[in-house]
Scaffold this motif. Structure first.
Motif, PDB file in Angstrom:
ATOM      1  N   ASP A  50     -84.346 -22.893   0.986  1.00 49.23           N
ATOM      2  CA  ASP A  50     -83.159 -22.061   1.185  1.00 49.23           C
ATOM      3  C   ASP A  50     -83.467 -20.648   1.656  1.00 49.23           C
ATOM      4  OD1 ASP A  50     -81.662 -24.244   0.391  1.00 49.23           O
ATOM      5  OD2 ASP A  50     -81.676 -23.641  -1.711  1.00 49.23           O
ATOM      6  N   MET A 186     -80.199 -18.318   2.495  1.00 46.37           N
ATOM      7  CA  MET A 186     -79.014 -18.937   3.065  1.00 46.37           C
ATOM      8  C   MET A 186     -77.759 -18.334   2.451  1.00 46.37           C
ATOM      9  SD  MET A 186     -78.186 -21.100   5.437  1.00 46.37           S
ATOM     10  CE  MET A 186     -76.935 -19.891   5.835  1.00 46.37           C
ATOM     11  N   THR A 187     -77.811 -17.957   1.200  1.00 45.70           N
ATOM     12  CA  THR A 187     -76.644 -17.364   0.546  1.00 45.70           C
ATOM     13  C   THR A 187     -76.254 -16.041   1.199  1.00 45.70           C
ATOM     14  OG1 THR A 187     -77.174 -18.413  -1.567  1.00 45.70           O
ATOM     15  CG2 THR A 187     -75.722 -16.499  -1.631  1.00 45.70           C
ATOM     16  N   GLY A 190     -75.218 -16.687   4.863  1.00 48.40           N
ATOM     17  CA  GLY A 190     -73.902 -17.319   4.849  1.00 48.40           C
ATOM     18  C   GLY A 190     -72.793 -16.331   4.528  1.00 48.40           C
ATOM     19  N   SER A 215     -78.649 -28.939  -1.006  1.00 46.34           N
ATOM     20  CA  SER A 215     -77.616 -27.902  -1.112  1.00 46.34           C
ATOM     21  C   SER A 215     -76.806 -27.741   0.163  1.00 46.34           C
ATOM     22  CB  SER A 215     -78.261 -26.549  -1.452  1.00 46.34           C
ATOM     23  OG  SER A 215     -78.975 -26.603  -2.666  1.00 46.34           O
ATOM     24  N   ASP A 216     -77.195 -28.431   1.220  1.00 44.10           N
ATOM     25  CA  ASP A 216     -76.582 -28.169   2.521  1.00 44.10           C
ATOM     26  C   ASP A 216     -75.090 -28.459   2.548  1.00 44.10           C
ATOM     27  OD1 ASP A 216     -79.082 -27.425   3.305  1.00 44.10           O
ATOM     28  OD2 ASP A 216     -79.450 -29.150   4.606  1.00 44.10           O
ATOM     29  N   TYR A 219     -73.431 -25.460   1.241  1.00 48.57           N
ATOM     30  CA  TYR A 219     -73.471 -24.386   2.235  1.00 48.57           C
ATOM     31  C   TYR A 219     -72.473 -24.648   3.356  1.00 48.57           C
ATOM     32  CZ  TYR A 219     -77.919 -22.988   0.066  1.00 48.57           C
ATOM     33  OH  TYR A 219     -78.889 -22.593  -0.804  1.00 48.57           O
ATOM     34  N   SER A 222     -69.071 -23.699   2.099  1.00 48.52           N
ATOM     35  CA  SER A 222     -68.970 -22.290   1.696  1.00 48.52           C
ATOM     36  C   SER A 222     -69.058 -21.323   2.865  1.00 48.52           C
ATOM     37  CB  SER A 222     -70.077 -21.951   0.691  1.00 48.52           C
ATOM     38  OG  SER A 222     -69.947 -22.708  -0.493  1.00 48.52           O
ATOM     39  N   TYR A 223     -69.840 -21.672   3.903  1.00 53.66           N
ATOM     40  CA  TYR A 223     -70.148 -20.697   4.945  1.00 53.66           C
ATOM     41  C   TYR A 223     -69.825 -21.118   6.382  1.00 53.66           C
ATOM     42  CZ  TYR A 223     -72.995 -19.057   1.004  1.00 53.66           C
ATOM     43  OH  TYR A 223     -73.428 -18.653  -0.234  1.00 53.66           O
TER      44      TYR A 223
END
Length: 405
Positions: A50, A186-187, A190, A215-216, A219, A222-223
């Motif tokens: 990530d 990525m957080t 994103g 986790s994709d 993501y 979310s993004y």
């Protein structure tokens, strides 16, 4: 003025980085990003889950095939590497008239304190209209939309300069929003994407990637699930293998080509760049507009543009160790070029998924039918072929019709 730059390419990549980008069920492969030049990654390859790395490749030695291309076209002294005239001509872009009123957002990590000043040098060199904070064309914000910029980073600053210059080259009339994430997780990246959309950008370019993970899907929702917004992502520079977020079903994954002049009616030809990322996602579902039969899940890429450092683009960057005019490649070049092409085509319709647009307009793309980026048993997943293939998707722009909807 003409400059003779020192140029670049990485000979090898860390084993850990290759493992991160290898598609599930496939061995990681080492790709030589270019022939004839030596390159270096602007950003270190990611070594943990990530965390993303930018996909800019800087030419550090040798002379790219594109060294004198701009001067040959314009009969004026120009830095080495393709500039606006070359790129607009190669991809039949209506850059003189399109893009007015559109904002292309660039999402990157860390701060480039010289971003606006370096952009001014690039645009002045090629006679493009000024794009500044003062005239309302350029804006820089942190990942939350404020001005608490993160710490500077010379590698990501090179990426930022590459992105800003490529949007300028393809769409001189576009406004540019630079959103700087605090770190390349990525957080945080994103969050920067969401900020770009919240600030009104209908086109968001992302020139980074890392390994896929479980986790994709989170993501994605979310993004990257932003109907009515064209989000482009570079497919990666390690050859055959898939990165995230290029694997997101909501984005336009942008592969890479080698771009050369030719005696054809077009005057140019694209072949598969052997460093371009491609393949089957191990996690992301296949979007409804993809119908290829070789991947049960998402296939990368969708479309492509020049990315080979040996046919690289001119970039100006002066932050820290940067040397001014340089030549860059990597799918970090192709992603902002495609984002700007979407902007030239006009705002996407409300509720649409712009990643689907090229699939409805395949005749408005130049097909790329030769070259390979790795070993996949000769299938379309790593080999240029008529119609859709992994490394270049449906092809490269022939005007803007493929990017409307």
């Amino acid at each position: 003025m003409r400059r003779t730059a020192s140029f670049s390419v990485v000979a090898s990549l860390a084993t850990a980085a290759l493992a991160l980008t290898a598609p599930v069920g496939q061995a990681a492969t080492t790709a030589s990003p270019a022939h004839g030049v030596t390159t270096a990654r602007s950003c270190a390859a990611p070594t943990q889950k990530d965390v993303m790395a930018c996909n800019a490749l800087k030419v550090t030695a040798g002379t790219p095939k594109s060294a004198r291309a701009e001067s040959d076209l314009t009969a004026a002294a120009a830095p080495a590497g393709y500039g606006p005239t070359s790129l607009q001509t190669a991809y039949n872009l209506p850059s003189a008239t399109g893009g007015s009123g559109q904002t292309v957002a660039i999402v990157d990590a860390y701060d480039d304190p010289n971003a606006e000043a370096d952009l001014a040098v690039y645009r002045s060199q090629y006679g493009l209209p000024a794009c500044t904070t003062a005239n309302g064309c350029f804006q820089k914000v942190d990942q939350n939309g404020g001005t608490s910029y993160p710490r500077g980073d010379s590698g990501w600053a090179e990426e930022i300069s590459l992105d800003l210059d490529m949007v300028s080259a393809a769409c001189p009339n576009c406004k540019i929003l630079l959103v700087e994430a605090t770190t390349p997780t990525m957080t945080n990246l994103g969050t920067a994407v969401n900020t770009a959309v919240n600030k009104g950008a209908k086109f968001v370019s992302n020139s980074y990637g890392g390994g896929e993970s479980s986790s994709d899907a989170t993501y994605d929702s979310s993004y990257f699930n932003h109907p009515g917004v064209a989000i482009t992502v570079s497919s990666g520079d390690n050859g055959y293998g898939v990165e995230y977020p290029a694997a997101s079903k909501y984005v336009t994954a942008v592969g890479g080509t080698s771009l050369n002049t030719s005696s054809t009616a077009r005057g140019w030809t694209d072949t598969v760049w052997n460093g371009a990322g491609s393949g089957c996602s191990g996690y992301d579902a296949k979007p409804t507009w993809q119908t290829d039969g070789g991947c049960a899940k998402r296939t990368v890429a969708d479309v492509s543009a020049v990315a080979d450092p040996n046919t690289g683009v001119a970039v100006y960057d002066s932050y820290r160790t940067a040397t001014g005019w340089m030549v860059f490649g990597g799918t970090s070049a192709s992603a902002p070029l495609i984002a700007a092409t979407y902007a030239l085509a006009g705002a996407p319709s409300a509720g649409s998924y712009p990643a689907s647009f090229p699939y409805a307009h395949t005749s408005a793309l130049y097909d790329v039918t030769s070259g390979s980026n790795g070993s996949c048993g000769g299938s379309y997943l790593c080999t240029g072929t008529a119609g859709y293939d992994g490394p270049t998707g449906l092809g490269v722009p022939n005007g803007t019709a493929a990017f409307t909807g």
